[in-house]
Design an enzyme around this catalytic site. Structure first.
Site, PDB file in Angstrom:
ATOM      1  CB  CYS A   1      62.634   1.883  49.904  1.00  0.00           C
ATOM      2  SG  CYS A   1      63.747   1.203  48.649  1.00  0.00           S
TER       3      CYS A   1
ATOM      4  CG  HIS B   1      60.986  -2.059  47.980  1.00  0.00           C
ATOM      5  ND1 HIS B   1      60.914  -0.679  47.970  1.00  0.00           N
ATOM      6  CD2 HIS B   1      60.061  -2.485  48.901  1.00  0.00           C
ATOM      7  CE1 HIS B   1      59.987  -0.292  48.834  1.00  0.00           C
ATOM      8  NE2 HIS B   1      59.467  -1.370  49.409  1.00  0.00           N
TER       9      HIS B   1
END
Length: 496
Positions: A123, A455
């Site tokens: 990510c 994330h």
């Protein structure tokens, strides 16, 4: 409390996860999301005989080293047919269909937005690539890069892979698997190839951004071609780089050092080049990006004093002598925690603007160059805001139409007036900002407490709708109002 390693069981697999008991339960869910792609809102984590809630204090659970945590598989949704619906369910369905046309249009727009597949803790790379993609000059430069490059230089290979990736994204409306670019990135920079028992490790988006921009610089993308076919090197800011894209990123600083302990020691001045500014986020009374940037530019340091012959205190003042057309600001969110030997995150709320004025960061010489145009633009913006307020208060629609047509008729006249205010030296400098004013076009955020987990998400302003933004959560793409961007100043999903 020190972090503990726990075993998370999901879909028959075991994941060894470092659980920070000082963090919140929602941060732990974000950590699991980065590994399993199960959204935090749909996670039913079985722990200590119950389901973990977002407000649970992890320290109260007394979790032991090696403890097992269950993350049940998401149940499949059963198809509900019309004949099986209750009257209430049928009524709710009909009311939802009223907005079908709006939903269809939104879904159609989303289908046209390219997205990147997460290949296992990638990510950080996906968010970086989507934010960089908002710069048109980057794709223009990449499109001029040679079609076939046979070179052992890994940074050239990375540049070629980036060119091909963006071309593919422009051609497809499906989720794209950036495997070739990921391989090139890991070959050029082995730190992104690190693994643990569970697979590839999470990496730092700021490092990814820096290495990609450095590679583009070193690969020497062809400079901008002028209309007569010649190339321009005027306004070059670095002897080692003359490429078109990097010129739109280069920041020139003049750095002054003054010895506090020896006031009679001559002040020294050096010139340096960077591709981003840093914004300090750790100070207690720091609430705004501008303050954080100035704090990073004005430092107190210790260094060897030639006049005293020992280490002395110095004031280090940096000011910008060249502004790029695209200004990158890195929020210093991660710091090393010595007592626990880990990098942890600063979640302090630091507000950033949608319109930014960099005038106060500049040298006096640059202020003189950008001053006239800056003042003119700011005055025009005040006039526009005032006209909008008056139009809203006006009850006469003809008055509104007259005001709008008057503004439209003056556009060409204003453009000519603006051109006269641009400093000649800045006009020659390809990629330089000529006013010191900026509009926010992309934000990269991090969810979680540690740089080694969590994330990353990219956010980019829609080019055809300033009040709407695109949220790039790997291959999950959505359109959000600008008000959502204002919530990214700190806490769980912090601007990074």
């Amino acid at each position: 409390m020190p972090p503990v390693k726990v075993n998370v069981k999901w879909k028959g697999k075991n994941y060894e996860v470092e659980l920070d008991t000082d963090a919140s339960a929602s941060d732990f869910k974000a950590q699991l999301f980065s590994m399993t792609e199960v959204e935090p809102s749909r996670q039913k984590i079985m722990i200590k005989g119950g389901i973990l809630k977002d407000d649970t204090d992890l320290k109260t659970l007394n979790i032991k080293e090696g403890a097992s945590i269950m993350l049940p598989k998401e149940p499949a949704k059963k198809t509900l047919f019309i004949e099986d619906m209750t009257d209430r369910q049928l009524a709710e369905t009909v009311s939802q269909l009223i907005f079908l046309s709006h939903i269809f249009i939104t879904q159609l727009i989303l289908m046209l937005i390219s997205r990147l597949k997460n290949l296992g803790n990638t990510c950080y790379m996906n968010a970086t690539l989507q934010c960089l993609r908002t710069i048109p000059e980057l794709q223009e430069s990449l499109n001029r890069f040679p079609n076939s490059v046979t070179s052992p230089d890994l940074q050239i290979t990375l540049t070629t892979s980036l060119r091909d990736l963006y071309k593919q994204l422009n051609r497809t409306t499906e989720s794209y698997v950036p495997f070739t670019f990921l391989q090139a990135l890991r070959s050029a920079f082995p730190q992104f190839d690190q693994r643990n028992a569970n697979g590839y490790m999470q990496q730092d988006a700021e490092e990814c951004w820096t290495q990609i921009v450095t590679s583009l610089n070193n690969a020497n993308i062809p400079v901008h071609r002028l209309q007569d076919g010649s190339t321009s090197s005027e306004g070059s800011t670095s002897s080692s780089s003359n490429d078109y894209f990097v010129k739109h990123q280069i920041i020139n600083l003049i750095i002054s050092l003054k010895c506090v302990d020896a006031p009679d020691e001559p002040e020294s001045t050096t010139h340096s080049t960077f591709t981003k500014l840093s914004c300090i986020t750790s100070e207690k009374d720091l609430n705004y990006m501008q303050s954080g940037i100035l704090m990073a530019l004005d430092e107190n340091i210790e260094k060897d004093s030639p006049s005293l012959g020992h280490i002395a205190n110095y004031t280090k003042i940096s000011r910008i002598s060249r502004l790029p057309s695209y200004l990158t600001v890195g929020f210093v969110r991660f710091w090393w925690k010595n007592n626990r030997q880990i990098r942890t995150k600063i979640t302090r709320r630091v507000q950033f603007p949608f319109d930014y004025d960099a005038y106060d960061l500049c040298t006096d010489e640059l202020k003189q160059k950008i001053g006239p145009l800056r003042a003119h633009i700011l005055e025009r913006e005040k006039e526009k805001d005032s006209a909008k307020r008056k139009a809203k208060l006006s009850v006469n629609s003809n008055e509104k139409e007259t005001a709008e047509s008057k503004n439209d008729s003056n556009v060409s006249e204003v453009d000519e007036e603006v051109k006269k205010l641009i400093d000649p030296d800045l006009e020659k400098d390809i990629g330089a900002n000529v006013s010191g004013l900026y509009e926010l076009c992309a934000v990269l955020t991090h969810i979680g407490r540690s740089a080694d987990s969590g994330h990353y998400i990219g956010w980019a302003r829609k080019h055809d709708s300033p009040e709407e933004w695109v949220k790039y959560d790997d291959d999950k793409v959505s359109i959000v109002p600008q008000s959502e961007i204002q919530k990214l100043d700190g806490g769980g999903g912090s601007a990074y």
